[in-house]
Design a protein around this motif. Structure first.
Motif, PDB file in Angstrom:
ATOM      1  N   VAL A  15      16.126   9.240  -5.269  1.00  0.00           N
ATOM      2  CA  VAL A  15      15.123   9.557  -4.244  1.00  0.00           C
ATOM      3  C   VAL A  15      14.748  11.026  -4.330  1.00  0.00           C
ATOM      4  O   VAL A  15      13.564  11.388  -4.250  1.00  0.00           O
ATOM      5  CB  VAL A  15      15.650   9.194  -2.839  1.00  0.00           C
ATOM      6  N   ASN A  16      15.725  11.885  -4.514  1.00  0.00           N
ATOM      7  CA  ASN A  16      15.474  13.322  -4.617  1.00  0.00           C
ATOM      8  C   ASN A  16      14.560  13.629  -5.807  1.00  0.00           C
ATOM      9  O   ASN A  16      13.582  14.365  -5.686  1.00  0.00           O
ATOM     10  CB  ASN A  16      16.790  14.081  -4.732  1.00  0.00           C
ATOM     11  N   LYS A  17      14.858  13.045  -6.962  1.00  0.00           N
ATOM     12  CA  LYS A  17      14.032  13.285  -8.153  1.00  0.00           C
ATOM     13  C   LYS A  17      12.629  12.721  -7.979  1.00  0.00           C
ATOM     14  O   LYS A  17      11.649  13.337  -8.416  1.00  0.00           O
ATOM     15  CB  LYS A  17      14.692  12.686  -9.391  1.00  0.00           C
ATOM     16  N   LEU A  18      12.524  11.575  -7.354  1.00  0.00           N
ATOM     17  CA  LEU A  18      11.218  10.972  -7.111  1.00  0.00           C
ATOM     18  C   LEU A  18      10.360  11.869  -6.224  1.00  0.00           C
ATOM     19  O   LEU A  18       9.194  12.136  -6.525  1.00  0.00           O
ATOM     20  CB  LEU A  18      11.388   9.602  -6.455  1.00  0.00           C
ATOM     21  N   LEU A  19      10.937  12.364  -5.149  1.00  0.00           N
ATOM     22  CA  LEU A  19      10.184  13.210  -4.233  1.00  0.00           C
ATOM     23  C   LEU A  19       9.844  14.559  -4.854  1.00  0.00           C
ATOM     24  O   LEU A  19       8.713  15.037  -4.737  1.00  0.00           O
ATOM     25  CB  LEU A  19      10.973  13.419  -2.940  1.00  0.00           C
ATOM     26  N   THR A  20      10.804  15.175  -5.522  1.00  0.00           N
ATOM     27  CA  THR A  20      10.553  16.498  -6.096  1.00  0.00           C
ATOM     28  C   THR A  20       9.575  16.455  -7.267  1.00  0.00           C
ATOM     29  O   THR A  20       8.967  17.462  -7.590  1.00  0.00           O
ATOM     30  CB  THR A  20      11.864  17.182  -6.541  1.00  0.00           C
ATOM     31  N   SER A  21       9.403  15.299  -7.874  1.00  0.00           N
ATOM     32  CA  SER A  21       8.455  15.197  -8.978  1.00  0.00           C
ATOM     33  C   SER A  21       7.007  15.389  -8.515  1.00  0.00           C
ATOM     34  O   SER A  21       6.133  15.690  -9.323  1.00  0.00           O
ATOM     35  CB  SER A  21       8.599  13.856  -9.687  1.00  0.00           C
ATOM     36  N   PHE A  22       6.764  15.249  -7.210  1.00  0.00           N
ATOM     37  CA  PHE A  22       5.420  15.420  -6.673  1.00  0.00           C
ATOM     38  C   PHE A  22       5.180  16.820  -6.108  1.00  0.00           C
ATOM     39  O   PHE A  22       4.072  17.122  -5.662  1.00  0.00           O
ATOM     40  CB  PHE A  22       5.141  14.378  -5.581  1.00  0.00           C
ATOM     41  N   PHE A  23       6.182  17.672  -6.099  1.00  0.00           N
ATOM     42  CA  PHE A  23       6.017  19.034  -5.585  1.00  0.00           C
ATOM     43  C   PHE A  23       5.207  19.860  -6.572  1.00  0.00           C
ATOM     44  O   PHE A  23       5.405  19.769  -7.781  1.00  0.00           O
ATOM     45  CB  PHE A  23       7.370  19.701  -5.351  1.00  0.00           C
ATOM     46  N   LYS A  24       4.322  20.684  -6.041  1.00  0.00           N
ATOM     47  CA  LYS A  24       3.488  21.526  -6.901  1.00  0.00           C
ATOM     48  C   LYS A  24       4.202  22.815  -7.285  1.00  0.00           C
ATOM     49  O   LYS A  24       3.956  23.366  -8.342  1.00  0.00           O
ATOM     50  CB  LYS A  24       2.166  21.831  -6.209  1.00  0.00           C
ATOM     51  N   GLU A  25       5.078  23.293  -6.418  1.00  0.00           N
ATOM     52  CA  GLU A  25       5.798  24.534  -6.695  1.00  0.00           C
ATOM     53  C   GLU A  25       7.271  24.242  -6.963  1.00  0.00           C
ATOM     54  O   GLU A  25       7.878  23.420  -6.284  1.00  0.00           O
ATOM     55  CB  GLU A  25       5.675  25.497  -5.518  1.00  0.00           C
ATOM     56  N   ASP A  26       7.839  24.936  -7.923  1.00  0.00           N
ATOM     57  CA  ASP A  26       9.251  24.740  -8.266  1.00  0.00           C
ATOM     58  C   ASP A  26      10.182  25.233  -7.176  1.00  0.00           C
ATOM     59  O   ASP A  26      11.338  24.814  -7.105  1.00  0.00           O
ATOM     60  CB  ASP A  26       9.589  25.434  -9.584  1.00  0.00           C
ATOM     61  N   LYS A  27       9.702  26.122  -6.331  1.00  0.00           N
ATOM     62  CA  LYS A  27      10.536  26.699  -5.275  1.00  0.00           C
ATOM     63  C   LYS A  27      10.779  25.737  -4.111  1.00  0.00           C
ATOM     64  O   LYS A  27      11.690  25.949  -3.317  1.00  0.00           O
ATOM     65  CB  LYS A  27       9.888  27.967  -4.728  1.00  0.00           C
TER      66      LYS A  27
END
Length: 81
Positions: A15-27
């Protein structure tokens, strides 16, 4: 499958990887509570989809749930969530 209930779970890492894959900023970061909450929402969504698909199949006098039953319930399911 009548009478048996399978527990649906999602791994927190997935779930964490799925959600973070849509973030535009690495921070951008997710709290562990947010990941747990999203995993629970996914669990409820999948269970509700299964129940609605089963009811659709029963309404059509089918003994087996097919993808067509899921496709018929999907628009309203997405609107409900």
């Amino acid at each position: 499958m009548a009478g048996t209930e399978a527990e649906v779970t999602f791994k927190k890492e997935t779930v964490n990887k799925l959600l973070t894959s849509f973030f535009k900023e690495d921070k951008t970061r997710l709290s562990s509570d947010a990941v747990v909450l999203m995993a629970e929402m996914l669990k409820i969504f999948v269970q509700e989809a299964a129940v609605r698909s089963q009811k659709q199949a029963e309404a059509e006098d089918c003994e087996q749930v097919d993808i067509e039953h899921f496709e018929k319930i999907l628009p309203q399911l997405l609107l409900d969530f």
